[in-house]
Write a protein that holds these residues in place. Structure first.
Motif, short mmCIF file in Angstrom:
data_model
loop_
_atom_site.label_atom_id
_atom_site.label_comp_id
_atom_site.label_asym_id
_atom_site.label_seq_id
_atom_site.Cartn_x
_atom_site.Cartn_y
_atom_site.Cartn_z
N ASP A 149 29.84 43.48 90.52
CA ASP A 149 29.05 44.70 90.41
C ASP A 149 29.89 45.96 90.57
O ASP A 149 29.39 47.08 90.47
CB ASP A 149 27.90 44.70 91.42
CG ASP A 149 28.37 44.68 92.86
OD1 ASP A 149 29.58 44.81 93.13
OD2 ASP A 149 27.51 44.53 93.75
N ARG A 151 31.01 47.30 93.07
CA ARG A 151 30.56 48.10 94.21
C ARG A 151 31.07 47.55 95.54
O ARG A 151 31.19 48.30 96.51
CB ARG A 151 29.03 48.15 94.28
CG ARG A 151 28.32 48.76 93.11
CD ARG A 151 28.67 50.23 92.94
NE ARG A 151 27.77 50.91 92.03
CZ ARG A 151 27.87 50.89 90.71
NH1 ARG A 151 28.85 50.19 90.13
NH2 ARG A 151 27.03 51.58 89.95
N HIS A 152 31.32 46.26 95.60
CA HIS A 152 31.66 45.62 96.86
C HIS A 152 33.15 45.24 96.88
O HIS A 152 33.73 44.96 95.83
CB HIS A 152 30.80 44.38 97.09
CG HIS A 152 29.35 44.70 97.30
ND1 HIS A 152 28.47 44.89 96.24
CD2 HIS A 152 28.63 44.89 98.44
CE1 HIS A 152 27.27 45.17 96.73
NE2 HIS A 152 27.34 45.19 98.05
N LEU A 436 29.86 53.51 86.68
CA LEU A 436 28.53 54.07 86.91
C LEU A 436 27.63 53.80 85.71
O LEU A 436 27.17 54.71 85.02
CB LEU A 436 28.64 55.57 87.19
CG LEU A 436 29.51 55.95 88.39
CD1 LEU A 436 29.59 57.45 88.54
CD2 LEU A 436 29.00 55.30 89.67
N PRO A 440 24.48 57.04 88.04
CA PRO A 440 25.16 57.02 89.34
C PRO A 440 24.22 56.56 90.47
O PRO A 440 23.45 57.36 91.01
CB PRO A 440 25.60 58.48 89.53
CG PRO A 440 25.50 59.11 88.19
CD PRO A 440 24.39 58.39 87.48
N ARG A 441 24.27 55.29 90.79
CA ARG A 441 23.45 54.73 91.87
C ARG A 441 24.28 53.67 92.58
O ARG A 441 25.09 52.98 91.94
CB ARG A 441 22.17 54.08 91.32
CG ARG A 441 21.18 55.06 90.71
CD ARG A 441 20.04 54.35 90.02
NE ARG A 441 19.18 53.61 90.93
CZ ARG A 441 18.16 54.15 91.59
NH1 ARG A 441 17.89 55.44 91.46
NH2 ARG A 441 17.40 53.41 92.38
N TRP A 442 24.05 53.50 93.88
CA TRP A 442 24.79 52.46 94.60
C TRP A 442 24.45 51.09 94.04
O TRP A 442 25.32 50.26 93.83
CB TRP A 442 24.52 52.51 96.09
CG TRP A 442 25.15 51.35 96.80
CD1 TRP A 442 24.53 50.28 97.37
CD2 TRP A 442 26.56 51.11 96.96
NE1 TRP A 442 25.45 49.39 97.87
CE2 TRP A 442 26.70 49.87 97.64
CE3 TRP A 442 27.70 51.81 96.58
CZ2 TRP A 442 27.95 49.34 97.95
CZ3 TRP A 442 28.95 51.28 96.90
CH2 TRP A 442 29.06 50.05 97.57
N ASN A 443 23.16 50.84 93.81
CA ASN A 443 22.78 49.57 93.19
C ASN A 443 22.38 49.86 91.75
O ASN A 443 21.32 50.43 91.50
CB ASN A 443 21.63 48.91 93.94
CG ASN A 443 21.40 47.48 93.46
OD1 ASN A 443 21.24 47.24 92.27
ND2 ASN A 443 21.38 46.53 94.37
N PRO A 444 23.21 49.52 90.79
CA PRO A 444 22.95 49.91 89.41
C PRO A 444 21.82 49.14 88.74
O PRO A 444 21.34 49.53 87.67
CB PRO A 444 24.27 49.61 88.71
CG PRO A 444 24.88 48.50 89.51
CD PRO A 444 24.47 48.75 90.94
N THR A 459 24.65 47.66 82.42
CA THR A 459 24.91 47.65 83.86
C THR A 459 26.23 46.90 84.08
O THR A 459 26.70 46.17 83.22
CB THR A 459 23.78 46.96 84.62
OG1 THR A 459 23.68 45.59 84.21
CG2 THR A 459 22.44 47.65 84.38
N THR A 476 19.70 40.79 93.25
CA THR A 476 19.17 41.99 93.90
C THR A 476 17.65 41.93 94.02
O THR A 476 17.07 42.23 95.07
CB THR A 476 19.57 43.24 93.09
OG1 THR A 476 20.98 43.38 93.13
CG2 THR A 476 18.94 44.50 93.66
#
Length: 493
Positions: A149, A151-152, A436, A440-444, A459, A476
């Motif tokens: 993702d 993000r992590h 992004l 722009p969101r932490w969880n897309p 995504t 999610t």
């Protein structure tokens, strides 16, 4: 793929998935294995999205309508856990993963064997080995990083430490200093061009290193009998776990499927706005409307009387070929294309399934698939351009063509509304939009609408037949809506 745990707090209920491409089917399988009653809605008359295969010209010669060669299906954490070979999907891998012919009759060849590849690159062989060998040695970790993702943090530092300096060297003007000859840079540039955007670029280098090193590990396979076999395997698993697929149903409003407790949309930003716009907060709706789309693809399917008569003796062994000239020519053409400048010599990808799957053709009738990179929304029928460019490297090719069918960018968008303006990447692969996607969101994957999630190639981690957006979005949704926590799919070394 193991059965996923049920929630002890609440009984799983219904879920709807809009779209039956590889990501929609991956999401549906993940939800169904967690115990939900899943219905997939598909606007077309058959499921599969980019994984459809049909006999276009002859009843016994199968053509892949969209995706044809699947390096990421062989390497993706989701697909590996799903175990395609264990479900009867044979991924046939050519010994020559891809090739890049040059105008003087020479060709850069990416063999499965890294040493053989390096040997054919002359003075740049050692540099190619230094570039690819460490990535191949850490392939599982690298694939997990790039197909995440985004993000992590990764499980370990090895993959980022290997990747970062290579991306900076090959995704910036420094790329022109990395090789001495012209074969190796052309070989890498052709893979970077898969991003359909200006080059050099950081996203282009990332894709080149991902797909480039896979050429020397799991390879660039084609599914025996056509790409639809992957879709069938996913659909069969969904049906076996109580799910269903409804084809010929185009969802017009999100409330048509809102009675389901969870809705996952394998839709691009524009399509999601179409069905959910009135329910979306203005800020999120504006972000989706602002998504930039990249250049388009103009595709031609051929039926040939014989295999392509390539001048170079090894090219018939390649499942994929890049026609674009030297690195400088590829970079210049892709950059012009991104600015909307038409060319008589576009970058062309050619896919020859018979190189790995002889059963896809028969004497006197062979399928071939090719597309040209063209400006976004171009109305051009590229069949004649593609034919002429192949003819340059295979004199007599035109005489082998029994039939051909072309799709313009508009026709590709009609085939799949996620391909806006013919952009088969479902959103320009700029540095910002690579991470992004689509806003722009932490969880897309999570949208502002409770219970509604996005799971398309718009995504992270983006386009390709790997199923990861579908799996990650379903993960999610299960956590948010039902308290079901499932681990990240483990990579295999």
């Amino acid at each position: 793929m193991p059965r996923l745990p049920r929630s002890s707090a609440t009984a799983p209920g219904d879920a709807a998935v809009i779209g039956s491409g590889p990501n929609g089917l991956a999401a549906a399988v993940t939800l169904a294995r967690a115990g939900l009653r899943v219905t997939v809605y598909e606007a077309a008359d058959s499921y599969g999205g980019g994984l459809r295969s049909v006999p276009l010209f002859e009843p016994d010669v199968v053509h892949d309508i969209c995706a044809a060669v699947h390096p990421m299906a062989a390497a993706s954490p989701f697909m590996r856990a799903f175990d395609l070979p264990g479900r009867g999907v044979r991924l046939l891998t050519p010994e020559l993963s891809y090739a890049h012919p040059l105008a003087d009759g020479r060709a850069a060849l990416a063999w499965r064997d890294l040493a053989a590849t390096a040997e054919g690159l002359g003075p740049d062989g050692p540099a190619w080995t230094r570039l690819m060998a460490p990535l191949a040695a850490r392939s599982g970790e690298l694939v997990e990083l790039l197909l995440s993702d985004l993000r992590h943090p990764p499980r370990g530092p090895a993959a980022p430490l290997l990747l970062a300096p290579r991306v900076l060297r090959h995704g910036t003007p420094l790329a022109r200093l990395q090789f001495r000859g012209d074969l190796a840079p052309a070989l890498l540039a052709g893979v970077a061009a898969h991003v359909l955007g200006p080059l050099p670029s950081v996203p282009g280098a990332g894709v080149a290193l991902l797909l480039g090193h896979l050429a020397h590990t799991s390879g660039w396979p084609v599914p025996e009998g056509g790409s639809a076999s992957i879709a069938r395997a996913l659909a069969d698993d969904l049906l076996a776990h109580g799910g269903s697929i409804r084809t010929g149903v185009r969802i017009q409003r999100l409330d048509q499927v809102r009675p389901a407790g969870i809705v996952l949309a394998d839709l691009g930003p524009r399509e999601f706005l179409r069905i959910a716009g009135p329910e979306l907060p203005a800020r999120y709706a504006r972000a989706l409307a602002a998504v930039r789309y990249g250049p388009g693809a103009a595709k031609t399917d051929f039926l040939l009387s014989e295999r392509v008569p390539w001048t170079h003796p090894e090219l018939h062994r390649a499942g994929t070929l890049h026609l674009g000239g030297t690195r400088a020519e590829v970079f210049a053409q892709e950059s012009r294309n991104a600015r909307g400048i038409r060319s008589d010599r576009p970058f062309v990808l050619v896919m020859d399934p018979a190189a790995a799957d002889p059963g896809r053709g028969r004497p006197g009738a062979y399928p071939l698939w090719a597309y040209a990179h063209v400006p976004h929304g171009s109305p051009e029928d590229a069949a004649e351009t593609i034919t002429a460019l192949i003819e340059e490297h295979a004199p007599g090719f035109r005489d082998t063509v029994l039939a051909r069918r072309s799709l313009t960018t508009a026709q590709l968008e009609r085939y799949n509304p996620n391909y806006v303006g013919g952009d088969i990447g479902a959103g320009a692969m700029t540095l910002r939009q690579s991470v992004l996607r689509p806003a722009p969101r932490w969880n897309p994957y999570r949208t502002p609408i409770r219970g509604a999630y996005l799971c398309s190639a718009s995504t992270p981690p983006g386009p390709g037949v790997h199923g990861m957006p579908g799996y990650l979005a379903a993960r999610t949704a299960l956590r948010d809506e039902l308290g079901i926590r499932i681990p990240r799919v483990p990579f295999r070394a």
